[in-house]
Design a protein around this motif. Sequence first.
Motif, short mmCIF file in Angstrom:
data_model
loop_
_atom_site.label_atom_id
_atom_site.label_comp_id
_atom_site.label_asym_id
_atom_site.label_seq_id
_atom_site.Cartn_x
_atom_site.Cartn_y
_atom_site.Cartn_z
N LEU A 1 0.74 -1.20 0.13
CA LEU A 1 0.02 0.13 0.24
C LEU A 1 0.92 1.08 -0.02
CD1 LEU A 1 -2.79 -1.24 2.49
CD2 LEU A 1 -2.87 -0.87 -0.12
N GLY A 2 2.22 1.13 -0.17
CA GLY A 2 3.08 2.16 -0.47
C GLY A 2 3.50 2.88 1.14
N ALA A 3 3.61 2.17 2.17
CA ALA A 3 4.08 2.59 3.44
C ALA A 3 5.47 2.36 3.58
CB ALA A 3 3.02 2.10 4.52
N ARG A 4 6.12 3.10 4.50
CA ARG A 4 7.49 2.78 4.71
C ARG A 4 7.37 1.96 6.00
NH1 ARG A 4 10.65 8.13 5.44
NH2 ARG A 4 12.15 6.70 6.16
N VAL A 5 7.85 0.65 5.95
CA VAL A 5 7.57 -0.23 7.00
C VAL A 5 8.80 -0.44 7.83
CG1 VAL A 5 6.75 -2.63 7.56
CG2 VAL A 5 5.91 -1.32 5.82
N ARG A 6 8.79 -0.21 9.06
CA ARG A 6 10.03 -0.28 9.85
C ARG A 6 9.57 -1.26 10.94
NH1 ARG A 6 10.67 5.02 12.80
NH2 ARG A 6 11.68 5.74 11.09
N VAL A 7 10.51 -2.29 11.37
CA VAL A 7 10.40 -3.23 12.38
C VAL A 7 11.38 -2.95 13.51
CG1 VAL A 7 9.64 -5.04 10.85
CG2 VAL A 7 12.09 -4.99 11.43
N ALA A 8 11.13 -2.88 14.59
CA ALA A 8 11.72 -2.52 15.71
C ALA A 8 11.81 -3.28 16.93
CB ALA A 8 11.38 -1.10 15.97
N GLY A 9 12.88 -3.63 17.59
CA GLY A 9 12.95 -4.53 18.54
C GLY A 9 14.42 -4.85 19.15
N PRO A 10 14.56 -5.94 20.13
CA PRO A 10 15.85 -6.06 20.55
C PRO A 10 16.35 -6.87 19.44
CG PRO A 10 14.20 -6.83 22.22
CD PRO A 10 13.55 -6.25 20.86
N PRO A 11 17.64 -6.84 18.92
CA PRO A 11 18.28 -7.38 17.78
C PRO A 11 17.95 -8.76 17.53
CG PRO A 11 19.92 -6.36 19.22
CD PRO A 11 18.65 -6.33 19.87
#
Length: 307
Positions: A187-197
């Motif tokens: 859908l055109g979003a910038r997707v970021r995943v975040a968490g401990p390595p």
Amino acid sequence: MIAEAPARTWPHRHLIDVEGMSRGEIERICDLAVDLREARAARRVPPLLEAETIGLAFYEPSTRTRISFELAAKALGATTVDLHLAGSSAVKGESLVDTLRTLERTGVTTLVLRHASAGAPNLAMRETGMRIVNGGDGAHAHPTQALADALTLREALGPLDGRTIAIVGDVAHSRVARSNVHALGALGARVRVAGPPAWVAGFAAWDGVEVATSLVDGLRDADAVMALRVQLERGATLGDEAAAWRLDSGRMELAAPGAPILHPGPTNEGVELTAELANGPRSLIGRQVENGVPIRMAVLALVCGVA
Ligand code: NCD
């Protein structure tokens, strides 16, 4: 409009994943869900599925997904049958395939399957003639949750092009995260995943997905934040990291002003986010559940070729 003959035939008999789905297909499901949501509110849903028998086979616990599929099928006039796993022959040692073939022989035409093993829906697709809708398989995919989340985000933010959506927490074990990465990216979003390595490292190789390993980097300028349940049943362990990653209203100030918080549920309040944030004004968690029914109505109608 909904009751008329289908304008464009939906080309898929099954829904296994959102991976590979086009933007147009995702938008079509969301648009149809909005129409069906209005029809349901007005108690004017056409019985598009009256010829169908929809089976629910949930081999893992579920509240939202199972109930919303059942309500979606019934709202469209289908006959439904729930396997009730604990009382089924599966506890006598019957194999998955034998159980599914039995459901098919009794007249189930479309099966919603949830299973702890990734790939179980593909097996069902190969070994039976039923239409298969994936209700969540292992850590692989949960397409209807991602579609409900996409609709919820679209209604909160408008078009998602260029908007940053941060998915925070136990991404590694989450089928919801995986399906959302695909749907939101399409859908055109910038997707970021975040968490401990350890929970995000696997995503470094994913095209177009940003990876953040600190809360500040994870939330910075995020237009929406999606928290995830720590998947203890898939081997995740809750170390000292939990407190460092727990989302609360104060930490949400690191995100874009007013950014909403989402969570697929079930939440472990006080673990991945505070109860105050989950129930507060930024929360879209209730909307995600509400959108689950019309999204599943749309999916069932499309795979059955009646919308
Ligand atoms: C999720 C699931 O089962 O994958 N729940 C849901 O369907 N809304 C997320 C989870 O269990 O954490």
